[in-house]
Design an enzyme around this catalytic site. Structure first.
Site, PDB file in Angstrom:
ATOM      1  N   GLU A  63      -2.381  -5.164  -3.217  1.00 19.76           N
ATOM      2  CA  GLU A  63      -2.624  -6.065  -4.348  1.00 19.76           C
ATOM      3  C   GLU A  63      -2.405  -5.361  -5.683  1.00 19.76           C
ATOM      4  OE1 GLU A  63      -4.502  -5.483  -1.731  1.00 19.76           O
ATOM      5  OE2 GLU A  63      -5.708  -7.213  -1.138  1.00 19.76           O
ATOM      6  N   ASP A  88      -8.527   4.701   3.803  1.00 15.88           N
ATOM      7  CA  ASP A  88      -8.045   3.710   2.840  1.00 15.88           C
ATOM      8  C   ASP A  88      -9.118   2.744   2.368  1.00 15.88           C
ATOM      9  OD1 ASP A  88      -5.622   2.908   1.424  1.00 15.88           O
ATOM     10  OD2 ASP A  88      -5.908   0.988   2.417  1.00 15.88           O
ATOM     11  N   ASN A 116       0.841  -1.189   0.000  1.00 19.21           N
ATOM     12  CA  ASN A 116       0.000   0.000   0.000  1.00 19.21           C
ATOM     13  C   ASN A 116       0.884   1.250   0.000  1.00 19.21           C
ATOM     14  OD1 ASN A 116      -1.631   2.235   1.263  1.00 19.21           O
ATOM     15  ND2 ASN A 116      -3.201   0.631   1.297  1.00 19.21           N
ATOM     16  N   CYS A 163      -9.785  -4.612  -4.794  1.00 14.11           N
ATOM     17  CA  CYS A 163      -8.771  -5.630  -5.093  1.00 14.11           C
ATOM     18  C   CYS A 163      -9.406  -6.969  -5.473  1.00 14.11           C
ATOM     19  CB  CYS A 163      -7.816  -5.753  -3.910  1.00 14.11           C
ATOM     20  SG  CYS A 163      -6.914  -4.198  -3.633  1.00 14.11           S
ATOM     21  N   CYS A 179     -10.176  -6.031  -0.338  1.00 15.91           N
ATOM     22  CA  CYS A 179     -11.379  -5.180  -0.397  1.00 15.91           C
ATOM     23  C   CYS A 179     -12.084  -5.403  -1.743  1.00 15.91           C
ATOM     24  CB  CYS A 179     -10.988  -3.712  -0.208  1.00 15.91           C
ATOM     25  SG  CYS A 179     -10.180  -2.983  -1.659  1.00 15.91           S
ATOM     26  N   HIS A 222      -3.238  -0.018  -3.534  1.00 19.35           N
ATOM     27  CA  HIS A 222      -3.387  -0.979  -2.445  1.00 19.35           C
ATOM     28  C   HIS A 222      -2.261  -2.011  -2.614  1.00 19.35           C
ATOM     29  CE1 HIS A 222      -7.787  -0.338  -0.911  1.00 19.35           C
ATOM     30  NE2 HIS A 222      -7.038   0.740  -0.818  1.00 19.35           N
TER      31      HIS A 222
END
Lengths: 152, 152
Positions: B60, B148, B47, B88, B85, B58
């Site tokens: 990922e 975030d 991140n 992602c 999330c 992020h």
């Protein structure tokens, strides 16, 4: 008085200009823009897979990045020339972007119905220029298009 | 013989190292790595919201970017310290990443169940170090964490 659809068409012009810029750079012609609750342009961008060699930059993620850090996305609108894929739809859902204006969903199905089911307001414009731009691009560069949407 | 869970734990160590690097930079401690079907490390990242002022990065998406353009994600595994999330998870679904290894899902629910429903193999490790790292971070910087994940 400006109606919602007139407003959406005006905002779409920003995304279309981004898509054209991407095409002129030799890239995939998809553009997007993020507008604030008060109508301010927060960020605009376009797909940069080819230009930056970066598969993470779709039109929507580029516009989102360009807007920088925001404490809240309540009331914001993501405008995109093409129906958002799962990646970009996930972005919209996670960050609570309130509205999505879609230029067209004829050349790619997108996940905007899923967003609508989860409370996002979706405005589908079915814009002929957006359709023509993607249709021509997909016909000319099918392998590049398939790469961009993860189609084997 | 290396079992699937042993392999997943070994790969998780790469994501944890990325999360720690992000924390040391003053960032949000979430790391990820993308492994190829043959076990090659394709990309790793963390991140970078704080470090780059970029909300689109992020863990990922950083690992995905670091892997560069790939013609197919069939057989690849996304390893992440924290449950992915919607943003992602949308990435994983759109690009057909086959497997997700999740460090923990105690501090954030994530959308990995949705991925599993759509054919992605999910390995949830419930790793104590991943839990502790996020629990401490959320306690110290709740406003940054909420930013975030798009929580108003």
């Amino acid at each position: 008085m400006v109606t919602q659809v007139e407003q959406a068409r005006e905002w779409l012009a920003t995304a279309v200009a981004e898509a054209r810029a991407g095409l002129a750079e030799g890239g995939i012609p998809i553009g997007a823009a993020l507008y604030g609750a008060d109508g301010t342009l927060l960020g605009r961008g376009h797909n940069r897979r080819v230009q930056n060699g970066d598969p993470s930059v779709h039109g929507e993620t580029d516009a989102f990045r360009a807007a920088g850090r925001q404490r809240s996305y309540r009331g914001t609108t993501m405008v995109t020339t093409l129906a958002p894929c799962w990646y970009c739809s996930g972005l919209v859902r996670q960050f609570g972007i309130s509205r999505v204006v879609v230029g067209e969903a004829r050349t790619f199905p997108g996940a905007h119905d899923w967003l609508a089911e989860h409370g996002v307001e979706v405005v589908l414009l079915d814009d002929p220029e957006c359709v023509a731009m993607m249709r021509d691009f997909i016909a000319e560069r099918p392998e590049l298009w398939n790469e961009d949407i993860g189609q084997d």
